[in-house]
Enzyme design. Structure first.
Site, PDB file in Angstrom:
ATOM      1  N   ASP A 257      43.022 -26.966  54.029  1.00 32.35           N
ATOM      2  CA  ASP A 257      43.907 -25.877  54.389  1.00 32.35           C
ATOM      3  C   ASP A 257      43.041 -24.713  54.852  1.00 32.35           C
ATOM      4  O   ASP A 257      41.877 -24.614  54.460  1.00 32.35           O
ATOM      5  CB  ASP A 257      44.752 -25.498  53.168  1.00 32.35           C
ATOM      6  CG  ASP A 257      45.772 -24.431  53.492  1.00 32.35           C
ATOM      7  OD1 ASP A 257      46.237 -23.767  52.568  1.00 32.35           O
ATOM      8  OD2 ASP A 257      46.100 -24.263  54.686  1.00 32.35           O
TER       9      ASP A 257
ATOM     10  N   ASP B 234      51.873 -32.635  51.044  1.00 32.58           N
ATOM     11  CA  ASP B 234      50.904 -32.303  50.003  1.00 32.58           C
ATOM     12  C   ASP B 234      51.605 -31.418  48.989  1.00 32.58           C
ATOM     13  O   ASP B 234      52.506 -30.670  49.354  1.00 32.58           O
ATOM     14  CB  ASP B 234      49.709 -31.537  50.583  1.00 32.58           C
ATOM     15  CG  ASP B 234      49.990 -30.050  50.726  1.00 32.58           C
ATOM     16  OD1 ASP B 234      50.608 -29.652  51.724  1.00 32.58           O
ATOM     17  OD2 ASP B 234      49.638 -29.282  49.788  1.00 32.58           O
TER      18      ASP B 234
ATOM     19  N   CYS C  45      55.203 -49.487  36.696  1.00 43.77           N
ATOM     20  CA  CYS C  45      54.077 -48.785  37.329  1.00 43.77           C
ATOM     21  C   CYS C  45      52.790 -49.577  37.131  1.00 43.77           C
ATOM     22  O   CYS C  45      52.493 -50.033  36.031  1.00 43.77           O
ATOM     23  CB  CYS C  45      53.941 -47.390  36.730  1.00 43.77           C
ATOM     24  SG  CYS C  45      52.558 -46.458  37.394  1.00 43.77           S
TER      25      CYS C  45
ATOM     26  N   CYS D 264      49.706 -48.394  37.504  1.00 40.62           N
ATOM     27  CA  CYS D 264      48.525 -47.551  37.304  1.00 40.62           C
ATOM     28  C   CYS D 264      47.822 -47.885  35.992  1.00 40.62           C
ATOM     29  O   CYS D 264      48.434 -48.432  35.079  1.00 40.62           O
ATOM     30  CB  CYS D 264      48.896 -46.067  37.357  1.00 40.62           C
ATOM     31  SG  CYS D 264      49.428 -45.348  35.774  1.00 40.62           S
TER      32      CYS D 264
ATOM     33  N   CYS E  73      49.572 -46.775  32.675  1.00 48.75           N
ATOM     34  CA  CYS E  73      50.714 -47.585  32.248  1.00 48.75           C
ATOM     35  C   CYS E  73      50.304 -48.995  31.848  1.00 48.75           C
ATOM     36  O   CYS E  73      50.966 -49.639  31.044  1.00 48.75           O
ATOM     37  CB  CYS E  73      51.780 -47.624  33.347  1.00 48.75           C
ATOM     38  SG  CYS E  73      52.574 -46.014  33.563  1.00 48.75           S
TER      39      CYS E  73
ATOM     40  N   HIS F 126      48.447 -41.193  36.371  1.00 47.15           N
ATOM     41  CA  HIS F 126      49.789 -41.765  36.531  1.00 47.15           C
ATOM     42  C   HIS F 126      50.597 -41.029  37.578  1.00 47.15           C
ATOM     43  O   HIS F 126      51.246 -41.653  38.423  1.00 47.15           O
ATOM     44  CB  HIS F 126      50.559 -41.769  35.210  1.00 47.15           C
ATOM     45  CG  HIS F 126      52.008 -42.085  35.425  1.00 47.15           C
ATOM     46  ND1 HIS F 126      52.477 -43.366  35.660  1.00 47.15           N
ATOM     47  CD2 HIS F 126      53.090 -41.276  35.542  1.00 47.15           C
ATOM     48  CE1 HIS F 126      53.779 -43.336  35.882  1.00 47.15           C
ATOM     49  NE2 HIS F 126      54.182 -42.081  35.817  1.00 47.15           N
TER      50      HIS F 126
END
Lengths: 403, 370
Positions: free
Chosen positions: A105, A279, A317, A319, A322, A348
Site C-alpha cells: 500500500d 485485503d 477445515c 488447516c 483444526c 486458522h
C-alpha cells in the site's frame, strides 16, 4: 441496473490478468494474475503483514496455507526499518524471505487512520512520526520511490484518502488530487517492468464524483485498478452501490482490487459485483482477540462454553490448527499467558479466508456460483432470506436472488 | 505451534508440563478422559509433570502437613495428596513429580528443623501418593518421581536420598539445588553426596538449573535430566544463544571462533549493564542481544552453520527489525533457534560423554562463561 459498457484499455499496458471463467448471471469472474513472483488465482484474499511479518506466523506456515500474495505497508516500513536497509536486504522479499508475491500500500490509508498525525497538501502528506516526533513528507514521488526500493510485485499509487463519512468539497478535492497524484506516480515509477502500479479510484460516496474519477483514471495506462475510499464507516447500502458503480466502469481485462474488504459476506457479495482482489486486517486481528472464523460466523473461544468442547474449530477445515487441536485446548491456551493460541487462530483464520476464496473460485469455474452464494448465505444466516438487506439488494442487482 | 515446533532438529522425546499451569483445567481434562498429551495435540511426546514453573518462583508459606499449593493464573490451587492424585489421574502424564515440600529452598537460611520438616513431609506425601497410585489402574501407568529435599543440611539430604530410594519411585528429582552463586560450592558438594546414595538405574532430574555451565557441573555429579527454561528466558529478553559447543572443531574453525568469541566477550563486558525487560535475569555471555543497534544491518544468520529454521531463512537484521517493531514473530523465530541451539548443546554433551571428552567440552564452555 442497466448493463454498462466497459471502456477498452490502452494497448500498451501489461496484461497481468487472464480471465478463466465468468459467471453468466452476475459479474463474478475467475482468473489468474501473472506476477513476477508467480501466478495468483483470483478471486483472491490477501492477508496483511504490515511490518514485514504476518503477525506471529512464519513464512513457511503462510506458504503452506496456500497464500501466494500478501501485503506490506509503505508507511510503516518506510519508517522502520527504512527503504535503504530493505534495499540492502534484496528488497522486501529478501528481507522477510517471502518467495511469493507482495503488494504494498502507498501509505495513503494512514492519512485516515493516523489523521491526527498528518496534514495533506498538494505536495503530499506530512506525517509526524509517533516514534521520534520527526516529520516526514510522503509525496507521490516519495511513496513510489520507497515502493521501488521495497520491490513489491504490485505497488499502489499515493491517493488522497478521506474517510467515507466525510462530505462536502473535501471529497471532490481529494478525488481530483488523486488523479493528479496518479499521474505523478506513473511519472516517478522507475521499474514498470518489475512492479505493477495500480490506480485507486476515489470519489467517496458520491456517484458523480466516482464516475468522473473512473472516466479519468481508466484513461491512464496502468496494469490494474483498486477501488478505494470505502470500507470505512459508511453504510453498507452506500458501500455496495459504489462498488457496483466502480466495477461497471472498470475494464474487464484488468484486475479490480477492492481495498479493505473484509468479512466473509462482503467478500462473496463483492465477488458477485465483479471484484477480483481483497485485503483486510480483520481475520488476523480478530484472531488476536481469540475469535475463530467459521462458516456460521465466528467463535469467541475465550468464552466458558468452549471449556469442554473437544471438537476442532471447524470439522471441514484443513488447516493445521483444526487438524491437531480442539476448541477446549485453544480455550485453555487463551487463558494462559502464552501467545501460542494467537498463532493457532491466525493460522486458522487465514486458512478460512483462503479456503473461502478457493471455493468461490471453483464455483465460478464450474458455473454454479449463484448456487454457491445461496448455500453460503444459508449457512451464515440460517436461511437465505435472513441475509442482511444490503447484501440481498446487491446480489439482486447482478441477477442473483436468494430465495 | 506444533508446525513450528517440529521444524526444530534434535527435539527431545520428552517435554515438561507444569502443574501450576494445568491444575485449574482439571475438570475439563477429567471430562476429556484421554490425558493431557492428547489434549495439547502432542500425543507422541513423553510428558513429565513438575509442580512448579521454573521461571515463576513460588510464593512461600503455603505448604502444610497436609497440602501443597501451586499458583496458576487464576490464583492458588491447594492440593492434598488425594486431590493431587486426582489431578494426575486426569492429566495422565508419563512421569510426574510427587507432591513435596520444597519451601525450605525459598528461604534464605535453612534451619535444621525446617530442613528436617521438608524431608519428613515429602516422605509422607510420597507414601500417601504411592498408596493412592496402587488403587488406580490409570495412575499406575505413570511413574512417580520422588523428590529429594533437605535444604543445605547434609544429614537431612542424605536421609532424604536414602529413604526416597527405598520407595518404588520411577526416578528422583533433586530439589533445591538452584540458587545464588554464593552457596554454589556447598550445593554442588551436597549434590555429589546425594547422587552417590541413589541407584544407578533410575533417572535423576534436577529443577531450576538450566545454564550451560551449571548443567555441566550437575552432569559431572550424576544428574541426567534438566529443564529447558534457559533458552526460553534468553528468547524473552530478545537474545539468541551463540555459544559454541563444538569441542573438537577443525583448526581453521577454532581460529575463526576464537576471534568471534573474543569480540563478543569484549562487547558483553560493556553491555552487561543493559536492563532486560520481562526477564529479571541478566543477559549471559552465552548469547547476543538482537535489540542492539549493531545488528540493524547485519545480514548474517544468528549463528553461522546453525541448521535451525531461523538461521536457514532469516538474518539478524530481520530479527532486529521484528524486535524493534514489537512483532510476535520475533519470539517465535528466536525460540526456534534457541531451542535448537540448546538441544544441540545437549547432543554434544552426550557425544562427549560417550567418547570421554567431557573435560574438553567443559573447558570450552568455561571459557565462554562470564
Amino acid at each position: 441496473m442497466a448493463a454498462t459498457v466497459s471502456p477498452t484499455s490502452l494497448e500498451s499496458a501489461p496484461r497481468i490478468m487472464r480471465l478463466v471463467a465468468e459467471c453468466s448471471r452476475s459479474r463474478a469472474r475467475a482468473g489468474e494474475l501473472r506476477l513476477p513472483h508467480g501466478p495468483v488465482a483470483t478471486p483472491v484474499f490477501m492477508p496483511v503483514g504490515t511490518q514485514a511479518t504476518m503477525k506471529g506466523i512464519t513464512a513457511e506456515q503462510l506458504d503452506a496455507l496456500g497464500c501466494r500474495i500478501c501485503l506490506g505497508n509503505t508507511y510503516h516500513l518506510g519508517l522502520r526499518p527504512g527503504p535503504e536497509l530493505i534495499q540492502k536486504a534484496h528488497g522486501l522479499h529478501g528481507f522477510m524471505n517471502w518467495p511469493h508475491n507482495l503488494l504494498t500500500d502507498s501509505g495513503g490509508f494512514q492519512m485516515v487512520s493516523l489523521v491526527s498525525l498528518s496534514e495533506v497538501t498538494e505536495e503530499g502528506v506530512r506525517f509526524r512520526s509517533p516514534y521520534d516526533g520527526d516529520e516526514t513528507l510522503l509525496s507521490p514521488e516519495k511513496s513510489v520511490e520507497i515502493q521501488n526500493a521495497l520491490g513489491s510485485d504490485i505497488i499502489m499509487q499515493l491517493d488522497d484518502v478521506v474517510s467515507s463519512t466525510v462530505t462536502g468539497p473535501r471529497v471532490e478535492e481529494a478525488m481530483y488530487r488523486s488523479i493528479r497524484w496518479l499521474d505523478r506516480c506513473i511519472a516517478a515509477h522507475q521499474r514498470p517492468d518489475k512492479q505493477n502500479l495500480f490506480a485507486i479510484i476515489q470519489g467517496g460516496l458520491d456517484a458523480d464524483l466516482r464516475t468522473t474519477c473512473l472516466e479519468e483514471m481508466t484513461k491512464r495506462d496502468v496494469p490494474g485498478f483498486a477501488i478505494g475510499g470505502l470500507s470505512g464507516g459508511e453504510s453498507k447500502g452506500q458501500f455496495w452501490r459504489m462498488v457496483a458503480l466502480s466495477t461497471s466502469r472498470l475494464p474487464k481485462d484488468k484486475p479490480r482490487y477492492l481495498m479493505g474488504v473484509g468479512y466473509a459476506t462482503d467478500l462473496v457479495v463483492c465477488v458477485a459485483l465483479g471484484c477480483d482482489m481483497f485485503d483486510c486486517v480483520f481475520p488476523t486481528r480478530t484472531a488476536r482477540f481469540g475469535s475463530a472464523l467459521v462458516p456460521t460466523g465466528n467463535l469467541q473461544l475465550k468464552k466458558k462454553q468452549y471449556e469442554k468442547d473437544f471438537r476442532p474449530i471447524d470439522n471441514d477445515c484443513a488447516c493445521p490448527t483444526c487438524q491437531k487441536h480442539s476448541r477446549a485446548f485453544l480455550h485453555a491456551l487463551l487463558h494462559s499467558d502464552n501467545t501460542a493460541a494467537l498463532h493457532h487462530l491466525t493460522v486458522h483464520n487465514i486458512a478460512y479466508q483462503l479456503q473461502l476464496m478457493s471455493a468461490v473460485r471453483a464455483s465460478i469455474v464450474e458455473k454454479r456460483f449463484p448456487d454457491f452464494v445461496r448455500d453460503f448465505m444459508g449457512t451464515m444466516y440460517g436461511d437465505p432470506t435472513l441475509c442482511p438487506t444490503w447484501a440481498t439488494e446487491a446480489l439482486a442487482s447482478v441477477g442473483i436472488t436468494l430465495s | 505451534t506444533h508446525q513450528t515446533l517440529h521444524t526444530i532438529h534434535g527435539l527431545p522425546a520428552m517435554a515438561q508440563l507444569t502443574l501450576s499451569s494445568l491444575a485449574e483445567h482439571h475438570e475439563a481434562l477429567a471430562e476429556y478422559k484421554e490425558g493431557i498429551g492428547k489434549f495439547i495435540g502432542m500425543p507422541e511426546l513423553l510428558l513429565y509433570c513438575s509442580l512448579h514453573d521454573p521461571v515463576s518462583p513460588c510464593p512461600a508459606g503455603y505448604v502444610t502437613n497436609k497440602s501443597v499449593s501451586v499458583w496458576g493464573l487464576g490464583g492458588r490451587v491447594e492440593m492434598t495428596a488425594s486431590k493431587f492424585m486426582a489431578i494426575q489421574q486426569a492429566l495422565q502424564p508419563d512421569w510426574f513429580q510427587c507432591l513435596s515440600d520444597g519451601e525450605v529452598n525459598c528461604e534464605e537460611a535453612t534451619s535444621i528443623k525446617r530442613a528436617r520438616k521438608s524431608v519428613d513431609r515429602s516422605l509422607l506425601f510420597l507414601d500417601n501418593c504411592l498408596r493412592l497410585q496402587e488403587e488406580s489402574e490409570v495412575l499406575r501407568r505413570s511413574a512417580i518421581i520422588g523428590v529429594i529435599e533437605g535444604g543445605d543440611v547434609m544429614e537431612e539430604r542424605l536421609r532424604s536420598a536414602r529413604e526416597t530410594a527405598k520407595r518404588p519411585v520411577g526416578g528422583f528429582l533433586l530439589d533445591g539445588f538452584q540458587g545464588n552463586p554464593a552457596t554454589q560450592e556447598t550445593r554442588l558438594h551436597l549434590l555429589s553426596s546425594v547422587t552417590a546414595e541413589l541407584p544407578e538405574d533410575k533417572p535423576r532430574l534436577i529443577c531450576g538449573v538450566s545454564r550451560p555451565d551449571e548443567v555441566l557441573e550437575c552432569i559431572e555429579r550424576g544428574v541426567d535430566l534438566f529443564e529447558s527454561f534457559f533458552p526460553y528466558q534468553v528468547t524473552e529478553r530478545g537474545c539468541a544463544l551463540t555459544f559454541s559447543f563444538d569441542y573438537q572443531p577443525n583448526p581453521e574453525e577454532t581460529l575463526l571462533q576464537q576471534n568471534g568469541i573474543q569480540e563478543e566477550i569484549k562487547y558483553v563486558d560493556q553491555t552487561k549493564k543493559i536492563k532486560t525487560t520481562s526477564c529479571n535475569q541478566e543477559m549471559t555471555s552465552f548469547e547476543i542481544n538482537l535489540k542492539e543497534k549493531k545488528y540493524q544491518e547485519d545480514f548474517d544468520p544468528l549463528v553461522r552453520g546453525c541448521s535451525c529454521y531461523c538461521c536457514k531463512n532469516h538474518t539478524r537484521a530481520y530479527i532486529h527489525h521484528l524486535l524493534v517493531t514489537n512483532e510476535l514473530l520475533a519470539g517465535v523465530l528466536l525460540m526456534m533457534h534457541n531451542f535448537e541451539h540448546y538441544f544441540g548443546f545437549f547432543h554434544s554433551i552426550r557425544e562427549a560423554l560417550k567418547s570421554d571428552r567431557l573435560a574438553q567440552l567443559k573447558e570450552l564452555i568455561r571459557r565462554q562463561a562470564s
